[in-house]
Design a protein around this motif. Structure first.
Motif, mmCIF file in Angstrom:
data_model
loop_
_atom_site.group_PDB
_atom_site.id
_atom_site.type_symbol
_atom_site.label_atom_id
_atom_site.label_comp_id
_atom_site.label_asym_id
_atom_site.label_seq_id
_atom_site.Cartn_x
_atom_site.Cartn_y
_atom_site.Cartn_z
ATOM 1 N N SER A 83 0.825 -1.206 0.000
ATOM 2 C CA SER A 83 0.000 0.000 0.000
ATOM 3 C C SER A 83 0.861 1.259 0.000
ATOM 4 C CB SER A 83 -0.930 0.016 1.215
ATOM 5 O OG SER A 83 -1.848 -1.043 1.151
ATOM 6 N N THR A 86 2.418 1.671 -3.469
ATOM 7 C CA THR A 86 1.402 2.097 -4.427
ATOM 8 C C THR A 86 1.108 3.579 -4.279
ATOM 9 O OG1 THR A 86 0.405 -0.100 -4.495
ATOM 10 C CG2 THR A 86 -0.977 1.730 -5.195
ATOM 11 N N GLU A 87 0.929 4.041 -3.051
ATOM 12 C CA GLU A 87 0.622 5.456 -2.808
ATOM 13 C C GLU A 87 1.772 6.361 -3.236
ATOM 14 O OE1 GLU A 87 -2.313 6.905 -1.991
ATOM 15 O OE2 GLU A 87 -2.980 4.838 -2.320
ATOM 16 N N LYS A 90 2.030 6.466 -7.074
ATOM 17 C CA LYS A 90 0.947 7.259 -7.668
ATOM 18 C C LYS A 90 1.323 8.731 -7.704
ATOM 19 C CE LYS A 90 -3.157 4.491 -6.656
ATOM 20 N NZ LYS A 90 -4.384 4.408 -5.842
ATOM 21 N N LYS A 91 2.049 9.184 -6.683
ATOM 22 C CA LYS A 91 2.482 10.579 -6.638
ATOM 23 C C LYS A 91 3.432 10.891 -7.792
ATOM 24 C CE LYS A 91 2.166 10.837 -1.594
ATOM 25 N NZ LYS A 91 2.948 10.952 -0.341
ATOM 26 N N THR A 93 3.743 8.998 -10.731
ATOM 27 C CA THR A 93 3.209 8.682 -12.057
ATOM 28 C C THR A 93 1.883 9.350 -12.360
ATOM 29 O OG1 THR A 93 2.018 6.726 -11.282
ATOM 30 C CG2 THR A 93 4.318 6.412 -11.974
ATOM 31 N N GLY A 95 -0.881 8.546 -11.027
ATOM 32 C CA GLY A 95 -1.926 7.520 -10.968
ATOM 33 C C GLY A 95 -1.824 6.451 -12.037
ATOM 34 N N GLY A 97 -0.574 3.181 -13.558
ATOM 35 C CA GLY A 97 0.019 1.963 -13.020
ATOM 36 C C GLY A 97 1.226 1.550 -13.824
#
Length: 102
Positions: A83, A86-87, A90-91, A93, A95, A97
């Motif tokens: 987690s 992933t978080e 996301k910062k 990219t 969001g 994947g």
């Protein structure tokens, strides 16, 4: 779209992702099981850093329960790492994947 500009943006994103991975390796997450009797700590790169076991839960008559508590704490810690990764990704990219980053 200018291909040179696109390549430059990709290089910047790659450099930022490497920076984030290095920072993640310095962070830790923890998880407990058995009401806090077993605690597992994992680093942001997915390595188990430590496991603490309350002496009250150690019983020669119930090794299986202790093993289950350790497995539960470790698995939860590793899920917490996923987690976190992933978080943080996301910062970088926006969001999108990116395969290979948990």
């Amino acid at each position: 779209m200018n291909i040179a500009k696109l390549m430059k943006q990709a290089e910047k994103m790659q450099a930022k992702m490497l920076e984030v991975q290095e920072e993640l390796a310095k962070k830790t997450v923890e998880a407990t099981s058995g009401g806090g009797m077993v605690k597992a700590v994992a680093s942001g790169d997915g390595m188990i850093v430590s496991i603490k076991i309350d002496p009250q839960v150690v019983s020669a008559n119930d090794i299986e329960m202790l093993e289950d508590l350790v497995v539960a704490a470790v698995n939860t810690a590793l899920e917490n790492v996923k987690s976190l990764v992933t978080e943080e990704m996301k910062k970088v990219t926006g969001g999108i994947g990116i395969p290979g980053f948990m």
